[in-house]
Scaffold this motif. Structure first.
Motif, short mmCIF file in Angstrom:
data_model
loop_
_atom_site.label_atom_id
_atom_site.label_comp_id
_atom_site.label_asym_id
_atom_site.label_seq_id
_atom_site.Cartn_x
_atom_site.Cartn_y
_atom_site.Cartn_z
N PHE A 60 0.68 -1.62 -0.17
CA PHE A 60 -0.18 0.03 -0.08
C PHE A 60 0.80 0.66 0.00
O PHE A 60 0.16 1.84 -0.66
N LEU A 61 2.43 1.06 0.63
CA LEU A 61 3.00 2.39 0.31
C LEU A 61 3.93 2.90 -1.14
O LEU A 61 5.01 3.62 -1.06
N GLU A 62 4.23 1.46 -1.96
CA GLU A 62 4.52 1.27 -2.68
C GLU A 62 3.81 3.54 -3.59
O GLU A 62 4.89 4.25 -4.18
N PRO A 63 2.74 3.52 -3.68
CA PRO A 63 2.89 4.87 -4.27
C PRO A 63 3.39 5.87 -4.04
O PRO A 63 3.50 6.73 -4.95
N PHE A 64 3.57 6.15 -2.73
CA PHE A 64 4.32 6.91 -1.80
C PHE A 64 5.64 6.83 -2.72
O PHE A 64 6.91 7.92 -2.96
N TRP A 65 6.56 6.02 -2.95
CA TRP A 65 8.16 5.06 -3.24
C TRP A 65 7.89 5.68 -4.70
O TRP A 65 9.03 5.84 -5.07
N TYR A 218 4.87 -3.29 13.89
CA TYR A 218 2.58 -2.23 14.15
C TYR A 218 2.95 -1.10 14.32
O TYR A 218 2.48 -0.62 14.06
N TYR A 219 3.57 -0.33 15.40
CA TYR A 219 3.81 0.45 16.60
C TYR A 219 4.40 1.29 15.49
O TYR A 219 5.42 2.35 16.30
N TRP A 220 4.13 2.16 14.59
CA TRP A 220 4.32 3.34 13.84
C TRP A 220 3.02 4.00 13.40
O TRP A 220 1.89 3.50 13.44
N PRO A 221 2.82 5.11 13.41
CA PRO A 221 1.84 6.32 12.61
C PRO A 221 0.91 5.78 12.10
O PRO A 221 -0.66 5.86 11.89
N HIS A 222 1.41 5.11 10.55
CA HIS A 222 0.14 4.70 10.21
C HIS A 222 -0.20 4.03 10.49
O HIS A 222 -1.56 3.16 9.38
N SER A 240 9.50 -3.66 6.41
CA SER A 240 8.90 -3.83 5.93
C SER A 240 7.35 -3.46 6.38
O SER A 240 6.37 -2.82 5.62
N LYS A 241 7.21 -2.82 7.55
CA LYS A 241 5.59 -2.45 8.07
C LYS A 241 6.67 -0.75 8.38
O LYS A 241 5.18 -0.03 8.51
N LEU A 242 7.45 -0.37 8.49
CA LEU A 242 7.38 0.41 8.28
C LEU A 242 7.95 1.69 7.18
O LEU A 242 6.58 2.45 6.35
N THR A 243 8.50 1.37 6.45
CA THR A 243 8.37 1.67 4.58
C THR A 243 7.91 1.30 3.52
O THR A 243 7.73 1.36 2.83
N GLY A 244 7.07 -0.74 3.77
CA GLY A 244 6.15 -0.76 2.77
C GLY A 244 7.73 -2.27 2.53
O GLY A 244 6.97 -3.27 1.32
N HIS A 245 8.94 -2.31 2.38
CA HIS A 245 10.42 -2.90 1.67
C HIS A 245 10.46 -4.45 2.53
O HIS A 245 11.55 -4.93 3.01
N ARG A 296 7.34 13.42 8.27
CA ARG A 296 6.12 13.05 8.06
C ARG A 296 4.96 12.68 6.91
O ARG A 296 4.43 11.84 6.72
N ALA A 297 6.18 12.53 5.66
CA ALA A 297 5.22 12.25 4.53
C ALA A 297 4.87 11.63 4.41
O ALA A 297 3.71 11.12 3.89
N MET A 298 5.39 10.17 4.92
CA MET A 298 5.61 8.89 4.11
C MET A 298 4.53 8.45 5.48
O MET A 298 3.63 8.00 5.12
#
Length: 554
Positions: A60-65, A218-222, A240-245, A296-298
């Motif tokens: 789901f984070l692919e569009p950001f990257w 999963y303890y990240w703001p998103h 993987s749960k921070l940036t999606g990689h 904060r963008a990501m």
């Protein structure tokens, strides 16, 4: 670099991508299509495709990257880090370690000061290293008991049992051991937010023989409100749960005790001899992007994406009395500095990586919730794998936009069928005599023949509905108000046989005699339960057509 840009420019209709290391046909890279899409350019939506909501692949984070493709790109020279070790003899990049401390400080989700950091090939690798380290100095003669609260992440049980260690053994639900007085060594796995339900878990067991591993993937703001920085003895995070990689296979543990740190380090040396230098270089680049600007963008992109998905899912499920998801309480998030609650007039919005879908017992019969969804072309992860009951299924909401759209479409169909059946049943019971008479006058004995055919087939415990039969009656079924034919839609099935779930009192008797009886008595209602079931389940036409079909039987 130019080669990579050329490959990335290949059009895959927005439903797939071509990769530099991907499939090649006739010397050219080809599109790798998203789930349920096919064709040379991924433009074809495959019919009757099984929707995968099982995998936690965080695309789901692919569009950001993609938007930050240039700033997140790296070029690795052929001579880069060819040695086993860094110049200081370690297997860990000090610069990457420093950026991990920065990322936690900027988010405020973990305290790293005065603690050790170790890298691993994802959280799964680190989890077993931690269990090994905490059980290897076990003073008890029996294996350490590894426990987790239901519902727990299935890998805890699967991985612990796979290695068949003499030092530790999986012993199920934590609550079973709250009153234990045997002085056994316990290793409690605490997942917060929990996988699968997003609940903020806390350790249950206490005492000198209890050791705890906090899985904070999963303890990240998103994914969840950051209520306070975690300050536990052993905490595990994953890229993987921070940036999606997820494919980079990178995670890290933050450890307070030096002895535990050294035992985990030894485990890593023997199992993989460290994480690859190319992976560490890529992670460093990704963290720099995440920290850039206001940092904060990501997270804002991820949070808004998840919020949008939960809003859509909640709206659909609000129309259902059969399917529901977990309820999470709104909490103050120190990162966003606000309480995350829905705006007035909107559906309640909760943010979690997964929806823990519950099926009401009325829809289960002798099936599990997993089987109910599977019949609707949805594959989730069944509740029994988490130690829970078969009323629950975990649905992943972190996959690509295509994947979520397909999942939402199938769930919408499930809910629509549920509410549609209720509307038809309600309308049917309120039909007036005039409406029924109009249809009977139009169709004559054709309606009676339909009842006889059903009755005869039921004698053998089966009944058949054919597409031709449904359309045969179409020309003479009219609304008394508009005299407009009701049209069966294209989803009416061709000939198919179903085993009967019901028999009238006294059985069906001889089929020939049953047919004669129906001819003698047009008011006989013996077949009505059958016709109601057929019209609702196996003739999926418009509501008006089904009502008319019901009135024929009356």
């Amino acid at each position: 670099m130019a080669e990579a840009e050329a490959v990335s420019s290949i059009s895959c209709s927005g439903h797939g991508k071509a990769f530099l290391d991907g499939l090649v046909l006739h010397g050219k890279p080809v599109c790798e299509c998203n789930m349920c899409y096919g064709g040379n350019d991924c433009s074809q939506l495959l019919p009757d495709c099984m929707v995968d909501a099982d995998s936690g692949d965080p695309t789901f984070l692919e569009p950001f990257w993609m938007k930050n493709a240039a700033s997140s790109a790296i070029v690795v020279a052929g001579w880069h880090r060819m040695s086993y070790d860094f110049s200081d003899g370690s297997l860990i990049s000090e610069e990457l370690k420093a950026h991990i401390r920065k990322i936690h400080a900027s988010v405020g989700n973990a305290i790293t000061d005065g603690k050790y950091i170790i890298f691993g090939a994802g959280a799964t690798h680190l989890l077993n290293a931690a269990v090994h380290a905490l059980s290897s100095n076990n003073a008890s003669s029996s294996p350490a008991k590894v426990v987790a609260s239901i519902p727990y992440y299935p890998v805890y049980k699967e991985q612990t049992e796979f290695f068949k260690s003499e030092d530790y053994k999986f012993n199920g639900d934590t609550s079973m051991w709250k009153n234990d007085t045997s002085n056994s060594t316990f290793i409690e796995l605490v997942t917060s937010p929990n996988n699968p339900d997003g609940d903020m878990k806390k350790a249950i067991l206490q005492g000198q023989f209890v050791k705890t591993i906090h899985d904070l993937a999963y303890y990240w703001p998103h994914f969840t409100p950051i209520t306070a920085p975690a300050d536990e003895d052993l905490m595990i995070f994953t890229l993987s749960k921070l940036t999606g990689h997820a494919g980079s296979r990178f995670g890290w543990a933050i450890i307070k005790d030096e002895a535990v740190y050294k035992r985990m380090l030894t485990y890593m040396d023997f199992s993989t001899y460290g994480v690859s230098r190319e992976t560490q270089l890529r992670v460093l680049k990704l963290l720099k992007v995440a920290l850039s600007g206001n940092g904060r963008a990501m997270y804002e992109f991820g949070y808004n994406t998840m919020k949008n998905r939960w809003t859509k899912l909640s709206k659909v499920l609000s129309q259902s009395k059969t399917f529901s998801t977990q309820k999470l309480k709104p909490q103050y998030c120190s990162f966003s500095q606000q309480i995350r609650t829905p705006s007035p007039g909107t559906f309640p919005v909760q943010i979690s990586a997964f929806a823990s879908l519950k099926c009401d017992t009325s829809v289960l019969e002798d099936r599990s919730c997993y089987e109910v969804l599977e019949e609707a072309n949805i594959t989730g992860r069944e509740g029994s794998l988490f130690g829970a009951d078969n009323h629950h299924v975990r649905l992943s909401l972190v996959r690509s936009e295509d994947d979520f759209d397909l999942l939402l479409r199938q769930i919408n169909k499930l809910v629509s069928v549920e509410s549609h059946d209720k509307r038809v049943a309600t309308t049917s019971t309120g039909l007036g005599q005039n409406y029924g008479s109009t249809v009977m006058e139009c169709c004559g004995n054709i309606s009676l023949n339909l009842r006889m055919e059903l009755e005869t087939l039921n004698y053998n415990g089966l009944y058949t509905i054919t597409k031709n039969m449904c359309f045969y009656y179409k020309p003479c079924i009219y609304s008394s108000a508009s005299q407009t034919p009701f049209t069966a839609n294209s989803s009416v099935r061709t000939t198919k046989r179903f085993r009967r779930p019901y028999a009238p009192p006294g059985g069906f008797g001889d089929p020939v005699e049953a047919s004669r009886k129906l001819r003698r008595d047009r008011r006989d209602h013996t077949a009505i339960p059958w016709l109601i079931r057929v019209s609702l389940e196996f003739v999926p036409t418009s509501a008006k057509f089904q009502v008319a079909l019901y009135s024929i039987a009356k």
